[in-house]
Design an enzyme around this catalytic site. Structure first.
Site, short mmCIF file in Angstrom:
data_model
loop_
_atom_site.label_atom_id
_atom_site.label_comp_id
_atom_site.label_asym_id
_atom_site.label_seq_id
_atom_site.Cartn_x
_atom_site.Cartn_y
_atom_site.Cartn_z
CB SER A 228 -0.95 -0.06 1.19
OG SER A 228 -2.09 0.69 0.90
CG HIS A 370 -5.67 -2.61 1.12
ND1 HIS A 370 -4.95 -2.30 0.00
CD2 HIS A 370 -5.18 -1.81 2.10
CE1 HIS A 370 -4.07 -1.35 0.27
NE2 HIS A 370 -4.19 -1.03 1.55
C1 GCU Z 1 -5.40 4.76 2.10
C2 GCU Z 1 -4.88 5.50 0.90
C3 GCU Z 1 -4.12 4.58 -0.04
C4 GCU Z 1 -3.09 3.77 0.70
C5 GCU Z 1 -3.75 3.04 1.86
C6 GCU Z 1 -2.78 2.24 2.74
O1 GCU Z 1 -6.44 3.91 1.70
O2 GCU Z 1 -5.95 6.12 0.26
O3 GCU Z 1 -3.47 5.32 -1.06
O4 GCU Z 1 -2.47 2.88 -0.17
O5 GCU Z 1 -4.38 3.99 2.69
O6 GCU Z 1 -1.63 2.62 2.88
O7 GCU Z 1 -3.22 1.22 3.29
#
Ligand code: GCU
Length: 389
Positions: A228, A370
């Site tokens: 992420s 995720h």
């Molecule tokens: C949020 C953000 C993302 C990122 C995520 C994370 O959702 O919008 O861009 O990748 O956090 O780091 O889990």
């Protein structure tokens, strides 16, 4: 069902493929002067142009002293009986000085005892709290499965991104950035001043500096991994530092592997609004005007060529735009092709849980949410196996 869930919690964003507006990507092989790159040799110059564009417009530029810094390493613990005797644990402090200021952060490392000679190493840029990378193993998290990676014959290391730059717009300069600039002044920072993602990536390079001094690890076979926001930083680390032999982007999404021009899930406008400290200020102007960006994220993947890269997505993680992550890899094919590496067709997105593997590149979409899981790690160590065994 996943689409509906996203649409109800994040109205106004696109989660349906049919709603993606058309877009045109810049050609990584077309130089600023209009000439077309045809050889790896010509790519060297073109690569500098692209790197410069990413520094100027997306992630920001590091100050020169930061690029040239020579850290000092302090081994604070070494335990050859870690992981039930399978590994040696090392805890290393990385000290950097500039003028009268100093900064330090910790790298933790498990080296497999069963491997003779220097072991290849996976370095995680941990964005999820230190309990995920617990060196005592009182807490064991699949986010950093040291036991599994060591058993596969690899060293595994981690740093905490917050040690390099706190993940907070008010305090992000309280780590390494504040070493090199005056944080007390109210004057605005240059539009291309580095942000937190670049600071995290900088930390990865300093960890690699350490690996180069440790005979138990092979710095020529170092992998930088991030999930992420950490995955965005890992890609940038691999782009800025060609010593990384392999880069792993797990669910990195917008500002990571996902194409910016493809408006699906998170957008440039939204990410710069929510996380203004991640990028340089110039990136903000491309929110809603992505077609004006001189680069797109397939060119970030291209900056890794001909080195190895793995891109991972998760099918329930629509916010990160799995398809956009895949397409970046596919659209970097022309650059990998300079080394006669086989291309990945944009239509060839693989089915769930079945990684697509071509020389130097892999892509998978895992079923689920995720996250960075043991399954993802299995694909990444598998990619390293194919590269180095
Ligand atoms: C949020 C953000 C993302 C990122 C995520 C994370 O959702 O919008 O861009 O990748 O956090 O780091 O889990």
């Amino acid at each position: 069902a996943v689409v509906a869930e996203y649409e109800s919690t994040r109205p106004g964003f696109v989660f349906d493929e049919r709603e993606v507006p058309p877009y045109r990507l810049p050609d990584p092989l077309r130089s600023r002067n209009g000439r077309r790159v045809r050889t790896p040799h010509q790519w060297r110059l073109r690569r500098q142009e692209l790197l410069d564009d990413f520094r100027t417009h997306v992630y920001g530029r590091r100050p020169r002293p930061a690029e040239r810094s020579r850290p000092r390493f302090e081994l604070v613990e070494s335990d050859p009986t870690a992981l039930g005797g399978a590994a040696t644990l090392k805890r290393v402090l990385v000290h950097t000085r500039h003028g009268s200021r100093s900064h330090r952060f910790e790298v933790i490392l498990f080296v497999p005892n069963a491997v003779t000679g220097p072991a290849p190493v996976f370095l995680l840029l941990n964005n999820r709290g230190p309990e995920n990378t617990d060196p005592t193993r009182a807490t064991i998290s699949p986010f950093w499965p040291a036991e599994q990676v060591v058993a596969a014959g690899y060293a595994i290391a981690a740093l905490q991104v917050g040690d390099l730059a706190p993940d907070d717009p008010a305090t992000f300069r309280d780590g390494i950035i504040g070493l090199y600039e005056d944080t007390a002044t109210t004057r605005p920072r240059p539009a291309d001043a580095w942000g937190a993602l670049s600071a995290w990536a900088w930390g990865a390079s300093r960890a690699l500096d350490y690996f180069a001094t440790d005979r138990d690890v092979d710095a020529d076979r170092a992998v930088v991994v991030g999930h992420s926001r950490g995955g965005k930083a890992a890609l940038w680390a691999g782009a800025e530092d060609e010593r990384f032999a392999m880069t792993v982007s797990n669910d990195s999404g917008c500002g990571g592997a996902a194409l910016s021009r493809r408006v699906f899930g998170e957008t440039v406008a939204r990410i710069t609004d929510d996380f203004p400290h991640w990028f340089c200020r110039r990136f903000f102007r491309y929110g809603g005007a992505e077609d004006r960006l001189p680069v797109d994220q397939h060119e970030l993947i291209a900056l890794l060529a001909p080195r190895a890269v793995c891109v991972g997505s998760a099918d329930e993680d629509l916010w990160s735009d799995p398809r956009g992550e895949f397409l970046s890899l596919a659209h970097a094919s022309s650059v990998y092709g300079l080394w006669f590496h086989r291309g990945v067709r944009p239509s060839a997105m693989p089915p769930l849980d079945r990684p697509l593997r071509v020389p130097a590149r892999s892509y998978h979409i895992r079923s689920g949410v995720h996250d960075l899981t043991a399954q993802d790690w299995g694909y990444y160590t598998g990619a390293a196996d194919r590269l180095w065994r």
